[in-house]
Motif scaffolding. Sequence first.
Motif, PDB file in Angstrom:
ATOM      1  N   PRO A  78       0.834  -1.209   0.000  1.00  0.00           N
ATOM      2  CA  PRO A  78       0.000   0.000   0.000  1.00  0.00           C
ATOM      3  C   PRO A  78       0.870   1.260   0.000  1.00  0.00           C
ATOM      4  O   PRO A  78       1.869   1.352   0.711  1.00  0.00           O
ATOM      5  N   GLY A  79       0.501   2.223  -0.843  1.00  0.00           N
ATOM      6  CA  GLY A  79       1.268   3.454  -1.000  1.00  0.00           C
ATOM      7  C   GLY A  79       2.282   3.397  -2.117  1.00  0.00           C
ATOM      8  O   GLY A  79       2.933   4.397  -2.415  1.00  0.00           O
ATOM      9  N   GLY A  80       2.432   2.248  -2.772  1.00  0.00           N
ATOM     10  CA  GLY A  80       3.431   2.074  -3.823  1.00  0.00           C
ATOM     11  C   GLY A  80       2.962   2.589  -5.175  1.00  0.00           C
ATOM     12  O   GLY A  80       1.770   2.693  -5.452  1.00  0.00           O
ATOM     13  N   GLN A  81       3.918   2.904  -6.033  1.00  0.00           N
ATOM     14  CA  GLN A  81       3.673   3.402  -7.389  1.00  0.00           C
ATOM     15  C   GLN A  81       3.596   2.213  -8.346  1.00  0.00           C
ATOM     16  O   GLN A  81       4.411   1.299  -8.274  1.00  0.00           O
ATOM     17  N   VAL A  82       2.618   2.226  -9.258  1.00  0.00           N
ATOM     18  CA  VAL A  82       2.415   1.145 -10.216  1.00  0.00           C
ATOM     19  C   VAL A  82       2.419   1.734 -11.620  1.00  0.00           C
ATOM     20  O   VAL A  82       1.828   2.782 -11.861  1.00  0.00           O
ATOM     21  N   THR A  83       3.098   1.052 -12.539  1.00  0.00           N
ATOM     22  CA  THR A  83       3.120   1.442 -13.944  1.00  0.00           C
ATOM     23  C   THR A  83       2.428   0.354 -14.749  1.00  0.00           C
ATOM     24  O   THR A  83       2.686  -0.832 -14.539  1.00  0.00           O
ATOM     25  N   VAL A  84       1.541   0.751 -15.664  1.00  0.00           N
ATOM     26  CA  VAL A  84       0.856  -0.199 -16.537  1.00  0.00           C
ATOM     27  C   VAL A  84       1.115   0.197 -17.985  1.00  0.00           C
ATOM     28  O   VAL A  84       1.265   1.375 -18.296  1.00  0.00           O
ATOM     29  N   ASN A  85       1.211  -0.814 -18.858  1.00  0.00           N
ATOM     30  CA  ASN A  85       1.335  -0.523 -20.279  1.00  0.00           C
ATOM     31  C   ASN A  85       0.662  -1.606 -21.095  1.00  0.00           C
ATOM     32  O   ASN A  85       0.465  -2.720 -20.625  1.00  0.00           O
ATOM     33  N   THR A  86       0.312  -1.242 -22.317  1.00  0.00           N
ATOM     34  CA  THR A  86      -0.351  -2.178 -23.218  1.00  0.00           C
ATOM     35  C   THR A  86      -0.046  -1.796 -24.660  1.00  0.00           C
ATOM     36  O   THR A  86       0.175  -0.627 -24.969  1.00  0.00           O
ATOM     37  N   ALA A  87      -0.032  -2.817 -25.506  1.00  0.00           N
ATOM     38  CA  ALA A  87       0.120  -2.607 -26.940  1.00  0.00           C
ATOM     39  C   ALA A  87      -1.198  -2.902 -27.648  1.00  0.00           C
ATOM     40  O   ALA A  87      -1.253  -2.928 -28.867  1.00  0.00           O
ATOM     41  N   ALA A  88      -2.259  -3.112 -26.868  1.00  0.00           N
ATOM     42  CA  ALA A  88      -3.551  -3.508 -27.428  1.00  0.00           C
ATOM     43  C   ALA A  88      -4.239  -2.380 -28.184  1.00  0.00           C
ATOM     44  O   ALA A  88      -5.100  -2.635 -29.012  1.00  0.00           O
ATOM     45  N   CYS A  89      -3.903  -1.136 -27.913  1.00  0.00           N
ATOM     46  CA  CYS A  89      -4.587  -0.011 -28.552  1.00  0.00           C
ATOM     47  C   CYS A  89      -4.045   0.285 -29.941  1.00  0.00           C
ATOM     48  O   CYS A  89      -4.588   1.144 -30.629  1.00  0.00           O
ATOM     49  N   GLY A  90      -2.982  -0.350 -30.342  1.00  0.00           N
ATOM     50  CA  GLY A  90      -2.436  -0.180 -31.681  1.00  0.00           C
ATOM     51  C   GLY A  90      -1.797   1.166 -31.903  1.00  0.00           C
ATOM     52  O   GLY A  90      -2.382   2.202 -31.618  1.00  0.00           O
ATOM     53  N   ASP A  91      -0.585   1.176 -32.379  1.00  0.00           N
ATOM     54  CA  ASP A  91       0.180   2.389 -32.697  1.00  0.00           C
ATOM     55  C   ASP A  91       0.243   3.363 -31.529  1.00  0.00           C
ATOM     56  O   ASP A  91       0.273   4.571 -31.714  1.00  0.00           O
ATOM     57  N   GLY A  92       0.247   2.852 -30.317  1.00  0.00           N
ATOM     58  CA  GLY A  92       0.408   3.714 -29.145  1.00  0.00           C
ATOM     59  C   GLY A  92      -0.746   4.665 -28.916  1.00  0.00           C
ATOM     60  O   GLY A  92      -0.556   5.763 -28.407  1.00  0.00           O
ATOM     61  N   GLY A  93      -1.950   4.257 -29.256  1.00  0.00           N
ATOM     62  CA  GLY A  93      -3.107   5.105 -29.017  1.00  0.00           C
ATOM     63  C   GLY A  93      -3.366   5.296 -27.534  1.00  0.00           C
ATOM     64  O   GLY A  93      -2.990   4.468 -26.716  1.00  0.00           O
ATOM     65  N   PRO A  94      -4.005   6.394 -27.152  1.00  0.00           N
ATOM     66  CA  PRO A  94      -4.278   6.634 -25.741  1.00  0.00           C
ATOM     67  C   PRO A  94      -5.341   5.676 -25.203  1.00  0.00           C
ATOM     68  O   PRO A  94      -6.091   5.073 -25.961  1.00  0.00           O
ATOM     69  N   ALA A  95      -5.387   5.571 -23.874  1.00  0.00           N
ATOM     70  CA  ALA A  95      -6.366   4.712 -23.222  1.00  0.00           C
ATOM     71  C   ALA A  95      -6.720   5.313 -21.865  1.00  0.00           C
ATOM     72  O   ALA A  95      -5.959   6.097 -21.301  1.00  0.00           O
ATOM     73  N   ALA A  96      -7.875   4.926 -21.369  1.00  0.00           N
ATOM     74  CA  ALA A  96      -8.324   5.339 -20.045  1.00  0.00           C
ATOM     75  C   ALA A  96      -8.168   4.153 -19.108  1.00  0.00           C
ATOM     76  O   ALA A  96      -8.675   3.065 -19.381  1.00  0.00           O
ATOM     77  N   GLY A  97      -7.439   4.371 -18.019  1.00  0.00           N
ATOM     78  CA  GLY A  97      -7.211   3.311 -17.052  1.00  0.00           C
ATOM     79  C   GLY A  97      -8.142   3.443 -15.869  1.00  0.00           C
ATOM     80  O   GLY A  97      -8.541   4.539 -15.480  1.00  0.00           O
ATOM     81  N   ASP A  98      -8.483   2.292 -15.274  1.00  0.00           N
ATOM     82  CA  ASP A  98      -9.365   2.268 -14.118  1.00  0.00           C
ATOM     83  C   ASP A  98      -8.772   1.354 -13.055  1.00  0.00           C
ATOM     84  O   ASP A  98      -8.700   0.149 -13.240  1.00  0.00           O
ATOM     85  N   ALA A  99      -8.339   1.961 -11.951  1.00  0.00           N
ATOM     86  CA  ALA A  99      -7.801   1.213 -10.821  1.00  0.00           C
ATOM     87  C   ALA A  99      -8.687   1.410  -9.600  1.00  0.00           C
ATOM     88  O   ALA A  99      -8.228   1.360  -8.469  1.00  0.00           O
ATOM     89  N   SER A 100      -9.984   1.635  -9.830  1.00  0.00           N
ATOM     90  CA  SER A 100     -10.890   1.878  -8.710  1.00  0.00           C
ATOM     91  C   SER A 100     -11.112   0.622  -7.872  1.00  0.00           C
ATOM     92  O   SER A 100     -11.531   0.715  -6.715  1.00  0.00           O
ATOM     93  N   ALA A 101     -10.809  -0.556  -8.418  1.00  0.00           N
ATOM     94  CA  ALA A 101     -10.948  -1.784  -7.634  1.00  0.00           C
ATOM     95  C   ALA A 101     -10.026  -1.767  -6.421  1.00  0.00           C
ATOM     96  O   ALA A 101     -10.366  -2.271  -5.356  1.00  0.00           O
ATOM     97  N   VAL A 102      -8.851  -1.162  -6.559  1.00  0.00           N
ATOM     98  CA  VAL A 102      -7.901  -1.062  -5.461  1.00  0.00           C
ATOM     99  C   VAL A 102      -8.058   0.268  -4.723  1.00  0.00           C
ATOM    100  O   VAL A 102      -7.421   0.494  -3.695  1.00  0.00           O
ATOM    101  N   GLY A 103      -8.906   1.150  -5.257  1.00  0.00           N
ATOM    102  CA  GLY A 103      -9.155   2.431  -4.606  1.00  0.00           C
ATOM    103  C   GLY A 103      -8.342   3.577  -5.161  1.00  0.00           C
ATOM    104  O   GLY A 103      -8.312   4.656  -4.576  1.00  0.00           O
TER     105      GLY A 103
END
Length: 173
Positions: A42-67
């Motif tokens: 708890p309190g740690g920094q997390v980095t997420v990445n994905t190539a699923a959006c193709g050509d580095g398109g933007p995405a909206a992330g949701d981490a509300s499950a962890v708060g």
Amino acid sequence: MRPTTRLLTGSALAVAAAGLFCAPTYAGDTGGLEVFPSSVVPGGQVTVNTAACGDGGPAAGDASAVGAGTFTLAPSTHEGDAIGQFRVPPSAQPGTYEIVATCAQGDRRVTGDLVVTLTSQRQPVYPRGSVKTGVGGALGPDPVQTAAGVAALAVAAAGGTWLLHRRARGDGI
């Protein structure tokens, strides 16, 4: 001629079957959400990445499950990935949480798992105290045992020297 034809046909079928089994595995590797580190306190920094959006398109992330709420994944220069960061709240409880990212183009949804633990797995644990290996040891807790070990080694060295000296003189050993 027939055995050669059968051999070649069998080899071609084996290669084709291997290709069919390998292709879906490769295609599935680029569609997930990668979470670094996968285990955090708890309190740690997390980095997420994905190539699923193709050509580095933007995405909206949701981490509300962890708060942690929502965050943005922006295009990255690394192989067309989209990358984003969020901080796990200090009040987060231990468990496994699903992190979601939705691509801006195409509304593709990818997920990844984040494990929240109470202890960090990155900090090494160093041993404390002495190792219990039996009697002896130069730095053991008992100086009497250390002195007895040194005396036994001295007697063995003196006895070995005496035997070698007798042998060199030809006294029958």
